[in-house]
Design an enzyme around this catalytic site. Structure first.
Site, PDB file in Angstrom:
ATOM      1  CB  ALA A  65      -0.874  -0.016   1.249  1.00 47.36           C
ATOM      2  N   GLY A 104       0.459  -5.250   0.446  1.00 53.25           N
ATOM      3  CA  GLY A 104      -0.639  -5.185  -0.511  1.00 53.25           C
ATOM      4  C   GLY A 104      -0.232  -5.715  -1.877  1.00 53.25           C
ATOM      5  CD  GLU A 107      -2.503  -7.937   1.904  1.00 52.85           C
ATOM      6  OE1 GLU A 107      -1.943  -6.824   1.948  1.00 52.85           O
ATOM      7  OE2 GLU A 107      -3.424  -8.271   2.648  1.00 52.85           O
ATOM      8  CD  GLU A 127       1.117  -6.030   4.970  1.00 53.67           C
ATOM      9  OE1 GLU A 127       1.946  -6.930   5.210  1.00 53.67           O
ATOM     10  OE2 GLU A 127       0.477  -5.952   3.901  1.00 53.67           O
TER      11      GLU A 127
HETATM   12  N1  3HC Z   1       4.560   3.524   0.380  1.00 54.59           N
HETATM   13  C1  3HC Z   1       5.072   4.740   0.142  1.00 54.59           C
HETATM   14  N2  3HC Z   1       6.380   4.971  -0.055  1.00 54.59           N
HETATM   15  C2  3HC Z   1       7.199   3.913  -0.021  1.00 54.59           C
HETATM   16  C3  3HC Z   1       6.738   2.619   0.220  1.00 54.59           C
HETATM   17  C4  3HC Z   1       5.347   2.430   0.425  1.00 54.59           C
HETATM   18  N3  3HC Z   1       4.815   1.240   0.649  1.00 54.59           N
HETATM   19  N4  3HC Z   1       7.786   1.770   0.204  1.00 54.59           N
HETATM   20  C5  3HC Z   1       8.864   2.514  -0.054  1.00 54.59           C
HETATM   21  N5  3HC Z   1       8.517   3.807  -0.186  1.00 54.59           N
HETATM   22  C6  3HC Z   1       9.408   4.924  -0.514  1.00 54.59           C
HETATM   23  C7  3HC Z   1      10.473   5.137   0.557  1.00 54.59           C
HETATM   24  O1  3HC Z   1      10.008   5.985   1.582  1.00 54.59           O
HETATM   25  C8  3HC Z   1      11.591   5.758  -0.243  1.00 54.59           C
HETATM   26  O2  3HC Z   1      11.278   7.104  -0.419  1.00 54.59           O
HETATM   27  P1  3HC Z   1      12.447   8.196  -0.497  1.00 54.59           P
HETATM   28  O3  3HC Z   1      13.296   7.800  -1.665  1.00 54.59           O
HETATM   29  O4  3HC Z   1      11.717   9.464  -0.656  1.00 54.59           O
HETATM   30  O5  3HC Z   1      13.181   8.062   0.818  1.00 54.59           O
HETATM   31  C9  3HC Z   1      11.478   5.079  -1.592  1.00 54.59           C
HETATM   32  O6  3HC Z   1      10.143   4.544  -1.652  1.00 54.59           O
HETATM   33  C10 3HC Z   1      12.451   3.946  -1.819  1.00 54.59           C
HETATM   34  O7  3HC Z   1      12.373   3.065  -0.707  1.00 54.59           O
HETATM   35  P2  3HC Z   1      13.697   2.421  -0.061  1.00 54.59           P
HETATM   36  O8  3HC Z   1      14.733   3.459   0.128  1.00 54.59           O
HETATM   37  O9  3HC Z   1      13.257   1.640   1.103  1.00 54.59           O
HETATM   38  O10 3HC Z   1      14.176   1.482  -1.262  1.00 54.59           O
HETATM   39  P3  3HC Z   1      14.839   0.044  -1.216  1.00 54.59           P
HETATM   40  O11 3HC Z   1      15.103  -0.299  -2.626  1.00 54.59           O
HETATM   41  O12 3HC Z   1      15.938   0.022  -0.204  1.00 54.59           O
HETATM   42  O13 3HC Z   1      13.701  -0.922  -0.660  1.00 54.59           O
HETATM   43  C11 3HC Z   1      11.508  -1.866  -0.499  1.00 54.59           C
HETATM   44  C12 3HC Z   1      12.554  -1.154  -1.397  1.00 54.59           C
HETATM   45  C13 3HC Z   1      12.028  -3.233  -0.087  1.00 54.59           C
HETATM   46  C14 3HC Z   1      10.254  -1.996  -1.282  1.00 54.59           C
HETATM   47  C15 3HC Z   1      11.294  -1.011   0.780  1.00 54.59           C
HETATM   48  O14 3HC Z   1      11.036   0.315   0.396  1.00 54.59           O
HETATM   49  C16 3HC Z   1      10.160  -1.470   1.644  1.00 54.59           C
HETATM   50  O15 3HC Z   1      10.328  -2.375   2.425  1.00 54.59           O
HETATM   51  N6  3HC Z   1       9.016  -0.781   1.544  1.00 54.59           N
HETATM   52  C17 3HC Z   1       7.878  -1.004   2.428  1.00 54.59           C
HETATM   53  C18 3HC Z   1       7.138  -2.224   2.067  1.00 54.59           C
HETATM   54  C19 3HC Z   1       5.944  -2.369   2.966  1.00 54.59           C
HETATM   55  O16 3HC Z   1       6.017  -2.182   4.170  1.00 54.59           O
HETATM   56  N7  3HC Z   1       4.828  -2.729   2.384  1.00 54.59           N
HETATM   57  C20 3HC Z   1       3.636  -2.931   3.125  1.00 54.59           C
HETATM   58  C21 3HC Z   1       2.876  -1.626   3.157  1.00 54.59           C
HETATM   59  S1  3HC Z   1       1.458  -1.754   4.181  1.00 54.59           S
HETATM   60  C22 3HC Z   1       0.338  -2.571   3.251  1.00 54.59           C
HETATM   61  O17 3HC Z   1       0.617  -3.002   2.169  1.00 54.59           O
HETATM   62  C23 3HC Z   1      -1.020  -2.669   3.872  1.00 54.59           C
HETATM   63  C24 3HC Z   1      -1.881  -3.640   3.125  1.00 54.59           C
HETATM   64  O18 3HC Z   1      -1.773  -4.901   3.746  1.00 54.59           O
HETATM   65  C25 3HC Z   1      -3.314  -3.218   3.168  1.00 54.59           C
END
Ligand code: 3HC
Ligand code: NAI
Length: 691
Positions: A65, A104, A107, A127
């Site tokens: 998400a 997501g 998912e 998450e």
């Molecule tokens: N939403 C918004 N921004 C995000 C994001 C997300 N899910 N994931 C990453 N970003 C942004 C980061 O803040 C960063 O922004 P910046 O360059 O301005 O600092 C940019 O994307 C790049 O991220 P990273 O520096 O972390 O890049 P990496 O290549 O090192 O890692 C990644 C990539 C493994 C995808 C890592 O970003 C990550 O783990 N992201 C989060 C994944 C996550 O937690 N997903 C679950 C979200 S909650 C969800 O999905 C709820 C659902 O179940 C309903």
């Protein structure tokens, strides 16, 4: 090609429709992605295509998400609408995964009828790390694919699994060499062979026969690691629901629990931390073109508690290290500790015995600093003594090649003064690791007045390479972390004289969520650090304990007595007597102290000091202070760190209490930071404060 929304297109490879998502940087499920996906499914289903592939541009499949949308009102369409369109589609839908299918994103993939991925792809539901649970059906679909045990593991750790593991457990159907052509070929085969349109929601083969004791056994196995966090337990409850309820009922339960977590402070704190950790890597004012120097060999001076651990970090990632000690005996002892640390990891299955030898082979021990000549980065980790450090930096200046970064691991000393011993202060920097240095993720990078941009990006970059969380700060006594810790120490020392037992103070902080309190921490580090038998004059409790032969955990007695077998700590009445007698001699009045007072007197001076650190520009942002405390001292992440926590308590309330203690107890550490007063007066928050 049809542009469906700003980030999604639909195109056709003859008989196969391709819904292509391009929402840099990580293809998060922003509202326009959801809209494009939904419209793409509708149009593709109504087209002549016989199958549909969902694929992403850029470095990754959908990484979840869009976390930045969590703070605002929900924007339509919901993700579920797009997922339903995929799952109920009358044509085979194939998710084509590269990079990471996370949250997501996974998912969404779980709503395709089939999933293929390249060999480097990864799959996870992270998450829990954001204080949440997979709230788009993931909690109900993942266990149906992997079985409950693996789903519990993945959902409570948040760690992704490899494509190989995903194939083995049935999470994906094929590993393809080329993503797009592999996915299209799979889609055509699905049509040609009439493969069924598999809906994960209809499966229960992996769940029948789930052992009822699985859940409580699992809870017990993660209890220590997840103490205080709500999300792991909520994730477990969702998997229980997947096992015990019909799919739609389970989905309802998932939604209730998701909403509960989403409105709580823990998830807000953990989401804040996600961005805080990333923000800490950004250094304002540094020219973009600044390049780090290439670090091919590292020199380390001192093979004691810190030097050995620091060396391991580099050997672990294949960077050769030259470690220098003052004599053969100390060198042998230091390398022996490194080897036994590696062997312990190998005996637990963390690495192989070959790895032990490879890593030891990368660490070259010596008693001659001449070997530092070909090192690109040298980290000094000798005793905490300014004269010694200055004489060492003077020698490093002569030995090391031009441009090499000269770092000190000092925990509190003035980097500028250390740099003044060299003819190249621009190359001198602090790299403050935390003990045990091979385990703790924190790295304070301390920039001196003359430190070059190149030295800064090198230290920050190499910190990342070895898996640390670097935070840049400026010079002051104790930098960010220890300077705040010292303030807590002052009040904790005073409170034991007023009648609060050390074990009680430790317990209050443990209950708050810290791994240990100040007295257990002193015992662990060694009570005699910085203690000198010759000058000791019984002027503090600590001196008195050292004088009575107590050294902390290392000799089984400090503030506590330690069981020689289990190392379990028991409060010692003799220590309490020593403290009481000392307090009486000092004329300190004994009184009842409440848990709340203990908490406030330990934590509020830290908040106050954190604000002073910010106002002085020592830390760049409030969130940097939080990153230091979470990674360096185990401050509970679910409170967001000391600055975020203070905002949560209410900064005005914190300010009142600081002023109260300032007027009743006195002391410079209680004199309120003008920054706190300013923020209280103007609105705003400490955690969002940026210099
Ligand atoms: N939403 C918004 N921004 C995000 C994001 C997300 N899910 N994931 C990453 N970003 C942004 C980061 O803040 C960063 O922004 P910046 O360059 O301005 O600092 C940019 O994307 C790049 O991220 P990273 O520096 O972390 O890049 P990496 O290549 O090192 O890692 C990644 C990539 C493994 C995808 C890592 O970003 C990550 O783990 N992201 C989060 C994944 C996550 O937690 N997903 C679950 C979200 S909650 C969800 O999905 C709820 C659902 O179940 C309903
Ligand atoms: P230590 O006493 O365990 O190790 C210091 C080592 O340096 C000893 O093995 C000693 O023989 C060696 N040494 C001394 N002079 C030397 C010289 N001239 N040449 C080569 N080797 C020499 O100390 P520790 O705990 O490893 O601390 C080292 C530094 O790291 C200190 O500056 C300390 O403040 C800092 N630090 C310590 C932390 C801790 O928790 N122990 C945490 C973070 C930083």
């Amino acid at each position: 090609m049809t542009q469906l929304s700003q980030s999604v297109t639909l195109e056709f490879d003859n008989d196969v429709a391709l819904i292509r998502i391009d929402n840099p940087p990580v293809n998060a499920l922003s509202h326009h992605v959801r809209q494009g996906l939904l419209d793409g499914m509708t149009q593709a289903e109504n087209s002549d295509a016989t199958a549909i592939v969902v694929i992403c541009e850029g470095r990754t499949f959908i990484a979840g998400a869009d976390i930045t949308e969590f703070s605002g009102p929900p924007k339509p369409p919901s993700l579920q609408e797009a997922q339903d369109a995929m799952e109920n589609c009358s044509k085979p839908v194939i998710a084509a995964v590269h990079g990471t299918a996370l949250g997501g994103g996974l998912e969404v993939a779980l709503c395709a009828h089939y999933r293929v991925g390249v060999s480097e792809s990864k799959y996870g539901l992270p998450e829990v790390k954001l204080g949440l649970l997979p709230g788009a059906g993931g909690t109900q679909r993942l266990p149906r694919v992997t079985g409950a045990a693996q789903a519990l593991q993945m959902m409570t750790s948040g760690d992704p699994i490899s494509a190989g593991d995903a194939l083995e457990c049935g999470l994906i159907d094929e590993i393809v060499e080329d993503l797009e052509s592999g996915a299209v070929a799979f889609a055509r085969r699905a049509v040609a062979e009439g493969l069924p349109l598999l809906r994960i929601r209809d499966r229960d083969d992996k769940l029948t026969g789930t052992n009822s004791s699985l859940f409580d056994d699992f809870r017990a196995s993660i209890a220590r690691k997840t103490r205080g966090f709500l999300a792991p337990e909520y994730n477990i409850r969702c998997v229980e629901a997947a096992v015990n309820l019909e799919f739609d009922e389970g989905l309802k339960r998932e939604q209730e629990l998701f909403k509960d977590l989403m409105k709580g402070t823990q998830s807000k704190a953990q989401q804040y931390y996600f961005f805080a950790e990333r923000a800490a890597l950004k250094i304002p004012g540094l020219p973009k073109e600044t390049k780090p120097i290439e670090v091919n060999r590292v020199g380390i001076l001192g093979a004691g508690t810190m030097g050995g651990g620091i060396a391991m970090n580099f050997a672990n990632v294949g960077i050769p290290v030259t470690i220098v000690e003052q004599n053969e005996e100390a060198l042998k002892r230091g390398l022996g500790v490194v080897r036994s640390n590696y062997e312990r990891t190998a005996s637990r299955g963390g690495i192989s015995s070959d790895d032990v030898e490879t890593r030891m082979g990368l660490i070259n021990g010596s008693t001659d600093m001449g070997g530092f000549g070909d090192c690109d980065l040298i980290i000094e980790a000798v005793f905490e003594n300014m004269d010694l450090k200055k004489s060492i930096f003077e020698q490093l200046d002569e030995i090391c090649k031009p441009g090499a970064v000269l770092a000190s691991n000092t925990s509190a000393l003035d980097i500028n003064e250390i740099a003044s011993a060299t003819s190249r202060p621009e190359s001198v920097i602090g790299m403050h690791f935390f003990s045990p240095a091979n385990v703790m993720k924190m790295l304070e990078v301390v920039r001196g007045d003359a430190t070059s941009d190149e030295a800064i990006v090198t230290a920050m970059g190499i910190g990342r390479t070895i898996g640390k969380t670097p935070v840049l700060c400026g010079v002051c006594h104790g930098f960010v972390g220890n300077r705040m810790l010292f303030m807590r120490g002052i009040e904790a020392e005073k409170m034991i004289l007023e009648g609060a037992a050390p074990s009680r103070i430790d317990q209050v902080l443990f209950d708050f969520g810290l791994p240990m309190g100040p007295f257990a921490m002193s015992d662990l580090a060694g009570l005699d650090i910085g203690w000198d038998e010759n000058t000791s004059s019984g002027s503090t409790v600590r001196e008195l304990l050292c004088e009575s032969g107590r050294r902390g955990q290392k000799n089984g007695q400090g503030y506590y007595i330690y069981d020689p077998e289990t190392r379990a700590a028991t409060p010692d009445p003799e220590v309490e007597q020593i403290i009481k007698a000392f307090g009486e001699r000092q004329g300190v009045e004994q009184r009842e102290i409440s848990d709340q007072e203990i908490l406030e007197r330990c934590l509020y001076p830290m908040i106050n000091e954190g604000a002073k650190i910010l106002a002085e520009g020592i830390a760049i942002r409030g969130s940097d202070v939080d990153v230091v405390w979470i990674n360096g001292y185990g401050w509970p992440m679910y409170t967001g760190g000391p600055m975020f926590w203070a905002d949560t308590v209410g900064l005005a309330e914190v300010a009142d209490r600081i002023n109260h203690y300032g007027s009743t107890l006195g002391g410079e550490h209680w004199s309120i930071s003008p920054l706190i007063e300013e923020i209280v007066a103007q609105g705003g928050s400490l955690s969002a404060y940026t210099n």
